[in-house]
Design an enzyme around this catalytic site. Structure first.
Site, PDB file in Angstrom:
ATOM      1  N   LYS A  78       0.704  -1.075  -0.037  1.00 41.00           N
ATOM      2  CA  LYS A  78      -0.058   0.200   0.065  1.00 41.00           C
ATOM      3  C   LYS A  78       0.888   1.284   0.016  1.00 41.00           C
ATOM      4  O   LYS A  78       0.664   2.184  -0.668  1.00 41.00           O
ATOM      5  CB  LYS A  78      -0.861   0.087   0.989  1.00 41.00           C
ATOM      6  CG  LYS A  78      -2.016   1.098   1.300  1.00 41.00           C
ATOM      7  CD  LYS A  78      -3.115   0.786   2.451  1.00 41.00           C
ATOM      8  CE  LYS A  78      -2.426   0.552   3.844  1.00 41.00           C
ATOM      9  NZ  LYS A  78      -2.363   1.948   4.409  1.00 41.00           N
ATOM     10  N   SER A  79       2.003   1.129   0.917  1.00 39.20           N
ATOM     11  CA  SER A  79       2.817   2.542   0.802  1.00 39.20           C
ATOM     12  C   SER A  79       3.554   2.564  -0.611  1.00 39.20           C
ATOM     13  O   SER A  79       3.550   3.825  -0.710  1.00 39.20           O
ATOM     14  CB  SER A  79       4.144   2.021   1.811  1.00 39.20           C
ATOM     15  OG  SER A  79       3.485   2.061   3.195  1.00 39.20           O
ATOM     16  N   SER A  89       6.647   9.854   8.990  1.00 32.02           N
ATOM     17  CA  SER A  89       7.489  10.008   7.601  1.00 32.02           C
ATOM     18  C   SER A  89       6.599  10.695   6.634  1.00 32.02           C
ATOM     19  O   SER A  89       6.958  11.086   5.594  1.00 32.02           O
ATOM     20  CB  SER A  89       8.243   8.687   7.338  1.00 32.02           C
ATOM     21  OG  SER A  89       6.962   7.819   7.057  1.00 32.02           O
ATOM     22  N   SER A 109      11.596   6.280  11.220  1.00 31.39           N
ATOM     23  CA  SER A 109      11.218   5.645   9.905  1.00 31.39           C
ATOM     24  C   SER A 109      11.722   5.966   8.802  1.00 31.39           C
ATOM     25  O   SER A 109      11.219   6.333   7.461  1.00 31.39           O
ATOM     26  CB  SER A 109       9.674   6.039   9.893  1.00 31.39           C
ATOM     27  OG  SER A 109       8.755   5.773  10.949  1.00 31.39           O
ATOM     28  N   ASP A 133       4.868   0.401  12.301  1.00 31.05           N
ATOM     29  CA  ASP A 133       3.995  -0.465  11.718  1.00 31.05           C
ATOM     30  C   ASP A 133       3.833  -1.845  12.096  1.00 31.05           C
ATOM     31  O   ASP A 133       2.867  -2.523  12.278  1.00 31.05           O
ATOM     32  CB  ASP A 133       3.544  -0.388  10.456  1.00 31.05           C
ATOM     33  CG  ASP A 133       2.886   0.875   9.804  1.00 31.05           C
ATOM     34  OD1 ASP A 133       2.673   1.565  10.812  1.00 31.05           O
ATOM     35  OD2 ASP A 133       3.154   1.324   8.761  1.00 31.05           O
ATOM     36  N   ARG A 192      -2.241   2.862  19.483  1.00 31.38           N
ATOM     37  CA  ARG A 192      -1.830   1.289  19.347  1.00 31.38           C
ATOM     38  C   ARG A 192      -1.176   0.622  20.509  1.00 31.38           C
ATOM     39  O   ARG A 192      -1.259  -0.709  20.806  1.00 31.38           O
ATOM     40  CB  ARG A 192      -1.182   0.993  18.133  1.00 31.38           C
ATOM     41  CG  ARG A 192      -1.919   1.196  16.790  1.00 31.38           C
ATOM     42  CD  ARG A 192      -1.211   1.049  15.505  1.00 31.38           C
ATOM     43  NE  ARG A 192      -2.116   0.901  14.443  1.00 31.38           N
ATOM     44  CZ  ARG A 192      -1.661   1.336  12.946  1.00 31.38           C
ATOM     45  NH1 ARG A 192      -0.448   1.225  12.903  1.00 31.38           N
ATOM     46  NH2 ARG A 192      -2.698   1.375  12.029  1.00 31.38           N
TER      47      ARG A 192
END
Length: 419
Positions: free
Chosen positions: A21-22, A161, A188, A301, A332
């Site tokens: 996805k990135s 980032s 990151s 992540d 999270r």
């Protein structure tokens, strides 16, 4: 409300991870900024992808979707004004803000879920001195007007980032050279390497210098055909499943990927799993796992799935460098702490991380998925080693990044009943 009732099991078999996805976000935006037609292949459908593609269509870019292929025709002129719903996609929002300002587009940006409350202070501080007019009451909606001018852009390195990537996408369009200067060490870094790699593929050249980057102006994005590589952050869930007693072959990954989350392979080796490459296939199988120390500054992540693994590894795991996880789709660190505590794990929150003492099996219980795709997927992996079934709320949130997660999970031996 959706929920997944997950019974203990082992995952064994072959999986092909979804496209990154990135990478897809970056490639699609680069294609939209080029003059001409680009063909982006191996793009998976997800809510975040729909957010970016929908934004581009609102801006006048022609988008044609054919299964896993996206045709981007940006040969026409972008709209001068637009109202864009970024859904819950932080990447869509933070990548677009400086791009819209660089192009002088007047826009109103809105969002769903927690996105309207996620911080934008970095842009509110660094863009207005360079010509952008940003109007907000602290989050979304955000109104953009004015236009960016070249210069030195100063911002911290220990932020998301996404802010730095947004500037790297936008500044080459300006009529003059610019510089990005970081006031604190970069975190990151893998995501920035990824951005620079995709920019280079679309004809944009940026020079890394001490403490930041020099960005030549007057550059033109070049249209091209581009294939999106597999997603290392999604592969980490299957690495964890293999490490917790399964036997999995993972297809579709690049060994030399610029994705920072490729570090997951080395981390699972450190936990004690059997991880090795067989040609272009990454294999992982279970072994006794032991707690480790993890600096997550470059791999935020991965923290939910690493925490899920640590919960079932012998001894203590200490995760640090993860303070920014409190500002994601959920907090999270809080989410994983509450869930794993409910399931019988001794876990302590720190301001920037977690201390986890593993257990042989999880206790049964119902845990909150916090409408957070990574939290739900991480808890589904931990539930493989439950003493009885685990109930996870908000199971449908996996659609944000990996709609087929539970389908693949069950295909290779999982027992997840999604209601």
């Amino acid at each position: 409300m959706s929920q997944a009732i997950v019974a203990p099991s082992k995952l064994c078999g072959s999986v092909t991870v979804p496209p990154s996805k990135s990478v897809a976000h970056r490639a699609i935006l680069c294609a939209a900024l080029a003059r001409g037609i680009s063909r982006i292949t191996h793009v998976a459908d997800s809510e975040d992808m729909r957010a970016t593609l929908g934004a581009l269509e609102e801006l006048g870019v022609q988008v044609q979707r054919e299964e896993n292929v996206i045709l981007i025709d940006s040969s026409g002129k972008w709209e001068d004004e637009a109202e864009i719903d970024c859904l819950e996609s932080g990447s869509t929002l933070r990548f677009l803000i400086p791009v819209l300002a660089a192009l002088g587009i007047s826009a109103k940006l809105t969002g769903q879920g927690r996105l309207p409350y996620r911080p934008l202070n970095t842009y509110l501080e660094c863009l207005p001195p360079h010509g952008a007019i940003l109007k907000t009451h602290g989050g979304l909606p955000l109104e953009i007007d004015g236009g960016l001018i070249p210069g030195e852009y100063e911002l911290p390195g220990n932020i998301s980032s996404q802010f730095i990537t947004g500037l790297l996408l936008a500044l080459p369009l300006l009529p003059g050279d610019s510089r990005i200067r970081l006031t604190t060490p970069l975190e990151s870094a893998g995501y920035i390497d990824l951005t620079l790699s995709v920019l280079h593929d679309f004809g944009i050249h940026i020079r890394s210098v001490e403490g930041g980057w020099e960005v030549p102006g007057w550059q033109q994005y070049q249209p091209r055909d581009y294939t999106v590589e597999g997603d290392w952050s999604q592969a980490a869930f299957f690495l964890a499943a293999g490490a917790l007693g399964g036997d999995i072959s993972i297809h579709g990954l690049r060994r030399d990927s610029a994705q920072g989350d490729r570090e997951s392979a080395a981390l699972y080796k450190r936990f004690g799993a059997q991880v090795e490459w067989q040609g272009e296939v990454l294999t992982v199988s279970g072994a006794p796992l032991c707690g480790i120390e993890i600096d997550a500054a470059q791999i935020p992540d991965l923290v939910p799935v690493l925490a899920a693994t640590a919960a079932l590894a012998k001894g203590r795991t200490v995760i640090t460098g993860a303070a920014r996880l409190r500002l994601k789709e959920s907090d999270r660190l809080e989410a994983m702490t509450k869930a794993l505590t409910t399931l019988g794990v001794a876990i302590t929150q720190k301001p920037d991380g977690l201390v986890i003492d593993g257990v042989p099996k999880l206790s049964p219980g119902t845990v909150d998925g916090y409408n957070d795709h990574r939290v739900v997927m991480a808890l589904a992996i931990a539930a493989l080693r439950g003493s009885h079934s685990t109930v996870i709320t908000d199971a449908i949130s996996v659609a944000k990044s990996y709609p087929d997660f539970f389908k693949e999970y069950n295909r290779i031996g999982g027992k997840a009943n999604v209601i």
